[in-house]
Design a protein around this motif. Structure first.
Motif, mmCIF file in Angstrom:
data_model
loop_
_atom_site.group_PDB
_atom_site.id
_atom_site.type_symbol
_atom_site.label_atom_id
_atom_site.label_comp_id
_atom_site.label_asym_id
_atom_site.label_seq_id
_atom_site.Cartn_x
_atom_site.Cartn_y
_atom_site.Cartn_z
ATOM 1 N N ALA A 105 0.810 -1.256 -0.058
ATOM 2 C CA ALA A 105 0.047 0.022 0.011
ATOM 3 C C ALA A 105 0.782 1.375 -0.085
ATOM 4 O O ALA A 105 0.425 2.375 -0.820
ATOM 5 C CB ALA A 105 -0.716 -0.036 1.301
ATOM 6 N N ASP A 106 1.924 1.333 0.839
ATOM 7 C CA ASP A 106 2.787 2.626 0.919
ATOM 8 C C ASP A 106 3.458 2.833 -0.411
ATOM 9 O O ASP A 106 3.700 3.999 -0.519
ATOM 10 C CB ASP A 106 3.626 2.052 2.140
ATOM 11 N N ASN A 107 3.798 1.661 -1.004
ATOM 12 C CA ASN A 107 4.772 1.775 -2.277
ATOM 13 C C ASN A 107 3.939 2.031 -3.574
ATOM 14 O O ASN A 107 4.394 2.280 -4.790
ATOM 15 C CB ASN A 107 5.434 0.511 -2.475
ATOM 16 N N SER A 108 2.453 1.959 -3.444
ATOM 17 C CA SER A 108 1.813 2.116 -4.492
ATOM 18 C C SER A 108 1.788 3.679 -5.090
ATOM 19 O O SER A 108 1.665 4.455 -4.519
ATOM 20 C CB SER A 108 0.247 1.738 -4.430
ATOM 21 N N GLN A 109 1.542 3.726 -6.256
ATOM 22 C CA GLN A 109 1.651 5.079 -7.166
ATOM 23 C C GLN A 109 0.221 5.451 -7.399
ATOM 24 O O GLN A 109 -0.064 6.746 -7.745
ATOM 25 C CB GLN A 109 2.562 4.897 -8.329
ATOM 26 N N ASP A 110 -0.601 4.582 -7.303
ATOM 27 C CA ASP A 110 -1.965 4.926 -7.803
ATOM 28 C C ASP A 110 -2.848 5.349 -6.285
ATOM 29 O O ASP A 110 -3.000 4.458 -5.538
ATOM 30 C CB ASP A 110 -2.808 3.834 -8.378
ATOM 31 N N PRO A 111 -3.385 6.637 -6.100
ATOM 32 C CA PRO A 111 -3.972 6.951 -4.750
ATOM 33 C C PRO A 111 -5.251 6.131 -4.684
ATOM 34 O O PRO A 111 -5.525 5.613 -3.598
ATOM 35 C CB PRO A 111 -4.459 8.343 -5.347
ATOM 36 N N GLU A 112 -6.078 5.770 -5.828
ATOM 37 C CA GLU A 112 -7.060 5.024 -5.493
ATOM 38 C C GLU A 112 -6.905 3.643 -5.050
ATOM 39 O O GLU A 112 -7.315 2.925 -3.954
ATOM 40 C CB GLU A 112 -8.039 4.852 -6.679
ATOM 41 N N GLU A 113 -5.915 2.997 -5.471
ATOM 42 C CA GLU A 113 -5.204 1.506 -5.002
ATOM 43 C C GLU A 113 -4.605 1.687 -3.669
ATOM 44 O O GLU A 113 -4.878 0.578 -3.035
ATOM 45 C CB GLU A 113 -4.241 1.136 -6.195
ATOM 46 N N ARG A 114 -4.085 2.680 -3.470
ATOM 47 C CA ARG A 114 -3.379 2.662 -2.159
ATOM 48 C C ARG A 114 -4.372 2.810 -1.093
ATOM 49 O O ARG A 114 -4.466 2.061 -0.107
ATOM 50 C CB ARG A 114 -2.491 3.877 -2.093
ATOM 51 N N LEU A 115 -5.877 3.593 -1.287
ATOM 52 C CA LEU A 115 -6.608 3.439 -0.405
ATOM 53 C C LEU A 115 -7.495 2.144 -0.455
ATOM 54 O O LEU A 115 -7.886 1.886 0.749
ATOM 55 C CB LEU A 115 -7.647 4.614 -0.801
ATOM 56 N N ALA A 116 -7.505 1.574 -1.361
ATOM 57 C CA ALA A 116 -8.328 0.345 -1.492
ATOM 58 C C ALA A 116 -7.387 -0.658 -0.659
ATOM 59 O O ALA A 116 -8.047 -1.542 0.139
ATOM 60 C CB ALA A 116 -8.403 -0.137 -2.861
ATOM 61 N N LEU A 117 -6.160 -0.762 -0.904
ATOM 62 C CA LEU A 117 -5.468 -1.597 -0.307
ATOM 63 C C LEU A 117 -5.402 -1.441 1.348
ATOM 64 O O LEU A 117 -5.375 -2.390 1.952
ATOM 65 C CB LEU A 117 -3.796 -1.507 -0.739
ATOM 66 N N LYS A 118 -5.203 0.004 1.731
ATOM 67 C CA LYS A 118 -5.443 0.037 3.068
ATOM 68 C C LYS A 118 -6.628 -0.150 3.746
ATOM 69 O O LYS A 118 -6.798 -0.726 5.120
ATOM 70 C CB LYS A 118 -4.872 1.434 3.520
ATOM 71 N N ASP A 119 -7.606 0.084 3.042
ATOM 72 C CA ASP A 119 -8.939 -0.381 3.639
ATOM 73 C C ASP A 119 -8.951 -1.831 3.745
ATOM 74 O O ASP A 119 -9.588 -2.295 4.968
ATOM 75 C CB ASP A 119 -10.228 0.253 2.587
ATOM 76 N N LEU A 120 -8.530 -2.775 2.800
ATOM 77 C CA LEU A 120 -8.585 -4.053 3.045
ATOM 78 C C LEU A 120 -7.737 -4.449 4.004
ATOM 79 O O LEU A 120 -7.979 -5.514 4.662
ATOM 80 C CB LEU A 120 -8.072 -4.800 1.707
ATOM 81 N N LEU A 121 -6.599 -3.906 4.231
ATOM 82 C CA LEU A 121 -5.765 -4.326 5.477
ATOM 83 C C LEU A 121 -6.169 -3.997 6.844
ATOM 84 O O LEU A 121 -6.094 -4.645 7.744
ATOM 85 C CB LEU A 121 -4.480 -3.523 5.319
ATOM 86 N N GLU A 122 -7.182 -3.019 6.722
ATOM 87 C CA GLU A 122 -7.727 -2.598 8.212
ATOM 88 C C GLU A 122 -8.694 -3.503 8.361
ATOM 89 O O GLU A 122 -8.844 -3.779 9.545
ATOM 90 C CB GLU A 122 -8.341 -0.949 7.781
#
Length: 332
Positions: A105-122
């Motif tokens: 998530a931290d290394n993702s360059q796509d803002p939407e993808e980063r948020l999606a990964l963080k939400d899934l991680l949460e």
């Protein structure tokens, strides 16, 4: 009065049962829709030849085929993400996978993808914590049951020893006392039975709300107030959480007290708005028009918990009064 109104309305939605931690116990509608929407953008990445989910492989985020496959399974599934997390609990809650997800998530360059990964991680962390709390609750209950059984056996042995020295008259008196006790068991159980709000909070309940408390209690960012926090996180204030806040407020914590006051005000506002909306629907008179108005409100997202509670109360009153047609309409 305001606090009582907020608590009583919230208690309608809760079951007065012993504490159980379920991975699906928290409100997930908005969060799940948000995650599913964001994760849909990851599907194209998974289907690509690179299969990196948008993350750029580097030394900080090494390629792990097994982790990529698991992430793909969670993204592709049509189920609620929490269901798939539970079905793949050992894999999804593995510390290495969680660490890999954080880096991904931290290394993702796509803002939407980063948020999606963080939400899934949460979601993964939340499910893991709830399962751990469930195990703690089961262990505590087992220990309490073991201690209670040991005490019962000790008392039984003491009574048996005392019984050896009893005369026939004493035995008859004891039998009469036992018979009298059995006849009043139901009345005693009814008197002892506690309501949901009167039951003591267990350590597991308090621990399950630690993360929520960190997010909602002060210190706040500039411009944030308890009223704004309640308004933006209203769905998080379930009846159990209100009990936690009430306990903390009774212990002198000002932040919890401020949240409870803001919750009572917000609850009153929502009930007032729901009352006005329901009046407008009922004023239409004709069932078809009322149903059309309700459908329109649903599509516009104007039907909330307060409106549903009022609708249910009016449906019950209409049915009790013999107005079956309107009652059935409101029950749909």
């Amino acid at each position: 009065m305001k606090l009582s109104l907020a608590i009583s309305s919230l208690l309608i939605m809760e079951s007065a049962v012993a504490f159980q931690v379920s991975p699906f116990s928290r409100p997930q509608g908005m969060a799940t829709r948000r995650v599913n929407s964001r994760l849909s953008g990851l599907l194209d990445e998974i289907n690509s030849d690179s299969y990196t989910l948008g993350g750029k492989s580097d030394e900080k985020s090494p390629v792990r085929d097994d982790f990529e496959i698991l992430l793909g399974e969670l993204v592709f599934s049509a189920n609620d993400p929490r269901i798939d997390i539970v079905n793949n609990f050992d894999r999804a809650t593995n510390d290495e996978f969680i660490s890999w997800m954080e880096k991904k998530a931290d290394n993702s360059q796509d803002p939407e993808e980063r948020l999606a990964l963080k939400d899934l991680l949460e979601m993964i962390v939340d499910v893991k914590k709830k399962v751990e709390l469930s195990k703690m609750a089961d262990e505590r209950k087992a220990k309490e049951a073991e201690e209670a059984e040991a005490l019962r056996m000790q008392q039984a042995e003491a009574e048996a020893e005392a019984g050896l020295a009893m005369s026939n008259t004493d035995v008859l008196r004891k039998a009469a006392a036992i018979s009298s006790a059995k006849s009043s068991t139901k009345a005693e159980e009814a008197a002892v039975k506690q309501s949901f709000y009167d039951k003591q909070l267990t350590p597991e309940i308090r621990m399950s709300y630690e993360d929520t408390l960190k997010k909602l209690l002060p210190p706040y960012k500039p411009g944030e107030t308890p009223a704004l926090v309640v308004q933006n996180n209203y769905d998080k204030f379930d009846a159990q959480f209100v009990k936690v806040l009430t306990e903390r407020a009774n212990n002198g914590e000002e932040g919890s007290a401020a949240l409870l006051e803001a919750l009572a005000v917000e609850q009153s506002k929502r009930i007032a708005a729901a009352t006005e909306a329901l009046k407008q629907v009922l004023a239409m008179g004709e069932p078809m028009k009322m149903e059309g108005a309700l459908v329109k409100m649903a599509r516009e997202g104007k039907i909330d918990e307060s409106f549903l509670l009022l609708l249910e109360a009016n449906e019950t009153q209409a049915r009790d009064a013999g107005a079956i047609g309107p009652a059935n309409l409101m029950k749909r």
